[in-house]
Design a protein around this motif. Structure first.
Motif, PDB file in Angstrom:
ATOM      1  N   GLN A 189       0.831  -1.192   0.000  1.00  0.00           N
ATOM      2  CA  GLN A 189       0.000   0.000   0.000  1.00  0.00           C
ATOM      3  C   GLN A 189       0.873   1.251   0.000  1.00  0.00           C
ATOM      4  O   GLN A 189       1.979   1.255   0.526  1.00  0.00           O
ATOM      5  N   ILE A 190       0.348   2.315  -0.590  1.00  0.00           N
ATOM      6  CA  ILE A 190       1.056   3.598  -0.616  1.00  0.00           C
ATOM      7  C   ILE A 190       0.486   4.504   0.464  1.00  0.00           C
ATOM      8  O   ILE A 190      -0.723   4.723   0.530  1.00  0.00           O
ATOM      9  N   HIS A 191       1.357   5.014   1.311  1.00  0.00           N
ATOM     10  CA  HIS A 191       0.993   5.945   2.378  1.00  0.00           C
ATOM     11  C   HIS A 191       1.475   7.336   1.954  1.00  0.00           C
ATOM     12  O   HIS A 191       2.679   7.594   1.910  1.00  0.00           O
ATOM     13  N   THR A 192       0.543   8.206   1.639  1.00  0.00           N
ATOM     14  CA  THR A 192       0.871   9.519   1.100  1.00  0.00           C
ATOM     15  C   THR A 192       0.741  10.591   2.177  1.00  0.00           C
ATOM     16  O   THR A 192      -0.314  10.730   2.802  1.00  0.00           O
ATOM     17  N   VAL A 193       1.821  11.327   2.392  1.00  0.00           N
ATOM     18  CA  VAL A 193       1.861  12.359   3.421  1.00  0.00           C
ATOM     19  C   VAL A 193       1.800  13.728   2.755  1.00  0.00           C
ATOM     20  O   VAL A 193       2.721  14.131   2.033  1.00  0.00           O
ATOM     21  N   ASN A 195       8.772   0.207   7.540  1.00  0.00           N
ATOM     22  CA  ASN A 195       9.081  -0.283   6.197  1.00  0.00           C
ATOM     23  C   ASN A 195       7.883  -0.216   5.254  1.00  0.00           C
ATOM     24  O   ASN A 195       7.692  -1.093   4.409  1.00  0.00           O
ATOM     25  N   LEU A 196       7.080   0.824   5.424  1.00  0.00           N
ATOM     26  CA  LEU A 196       5.932   1.029   4.552  1.00  0.00           C
ATOM     27  C   LEU A 196       6.324   1.926   3.379  1.00  0.00           C
ATOM     28  O   LEU A 196       7.290   2.699   3.460  1.00  0.00           O
ATOM     29  N   THR A 197       5.596   1.817   2.295  1.00  0.00           N
ATOM     30  CA  THR A 197       5.869   2.626   1.105  1.00  0.00           C
ATOM     31  C   THR A 197       5.303   4.027   1.313  1.00  0.00           C
ATOM     32  O   THR A 197       4.094   4.196   1.483  1.00  0.00           O
ATOM     33  N   SER A 223      -3.137   5.895  -3.793  1.00  0.00           N
ATOM     34  CA  SER A 223      -2.824   5.847  -2.363  1.00  0.00           C
ATOM     35  C   SER A 223      -3.849   4.981  -1.631  1.00  0.00           C
ATOM     36  O   SER A 223      -5.022   4.927  -2.002  1.00  0.00           O
ATOM     37  N   SER A 224      -3.382   4.319  -0.578  1.00  0.00           N
ATOM     38  CA  SER A 224      -4.276   3.590   0.315  1.00  0.00           C
ATOM     39  C   SER A 224      -4.638   4.429   1.522  1.00  0.00           C
ATOM     40  O   SER A 224      -5.767   4.408   2.007  1.00  0.00           O
ATOM     41  N   PHE A 225      -3.642   5.174   2.027  1.00  0.00           N
ATOM     42  CA  PHE A 225      -3.840   6.054   3.177  1.00  0.00           C
ATOM     43  C   PHE A 225      -3.231   7.409   2.868  1.00  0.00           C
ATOM     44  O   PHE A 225      -2.150   7.492   2.290  1.00  0.00           O
TER      45      PHE A 225
END
Length: 210
Positions: free
Chosen positions: A4-8, A27-29, A62-64
């Motif tokens: 999953q992609i975690h977008t900040v 270790n998340l994307t 993105s997932s989150f």
């Protein structure tokens, strides 16, 4: 979760950096979204979230999504830009089916002084322009949640201090003065308690929701 992609959003600010640090520790994307700054070591997209198409492009796949943006500390900017920014982020999350975590403040609670102990059930009758702007922004997100447009959660923090939080009044007038050997200064009434949050702790709050 590893795919999953975690977008900040607002990844170069104190909260954005704290969140990014915690995501990388697991270790998340991570994808960083900034308007001007390119961050090292992770995918970075430059985007102006006040433009809907740019918000959609930044958030796609993105997932989150973590909304950590800090607009210039001016009432007229908050009144003009926060609602538009939030609507664009909601629209982008809706299109990509991303879950949104909004890092909010406590400006919408009032009138001051706030009750002790203080909880999220406290009355929201802000008396400042900034407080009204933040309440309207949070209400817009809550409406989108109620209408099932997106899944989202709001995390609220008091004034914060800690790593990278060098623009806060507490750092400028208190901690920075101490570092320079000067007398620390704090604005407020001595008989009213004031809570501060550590930026590193704020960066961990989201984890319990995933």
């Amino acid at each position: 979760m590893q795919n999953q992609i975690h977008t900040v959003l607002g990844a170069s600010g104190a909260t954005g950096k704290a969140v990014t640090h915690e995501l990388k520790k697991r270790n998340l994307t991570v994808r960083a979204v900034e308007r001007t700054t390119k961050l090292g070591g992770i995918e970075t997209i430059k985007a102006d979230l006040l433009i809907e198409d740019e918000a959609i492009k930044a958030i796609q796949n993105s997932s989150f999504v973590y909304l950590c943006v800090g607009l210039p500390y001016q009432s007229k900017v908050w009144q003009r830009d926060w609602l538009r920014l939030m609507e664009n982020v909601i629209t982008a999350c809706e299109k990509t089916d991303a879950k949104l975590i909004f890092f909010d403040n406590v400006y919408m609670y009032g009138p001051a002084p706030l009750s002790v102990p203080f909880t999220e059930e406290h009355a929201q009758h802000p008396t400042t322009k900034k407080g009204i702007a933040r309440k309207n922004t949070a209400d817009l997100l809550l409406k989108a949640i109620a209408e099932k447009r997106i899944k989202a959660v709001i995390g609220r923090s008091a004034d914060f201090y800690g790593e990278f939080a060098v623009n806060s009044p507490f750092y400028i007038s208190f901690l920075q003065n101490m570092l320079k050997g000067k007398a620390p200064q704090v604005l407020g009434k001595k008989d009213i308690g004031h809570t501060y949050a550590y930026s590193g702790d704020n960066g961990k709050l989201w984890w319990h929701w995933l």
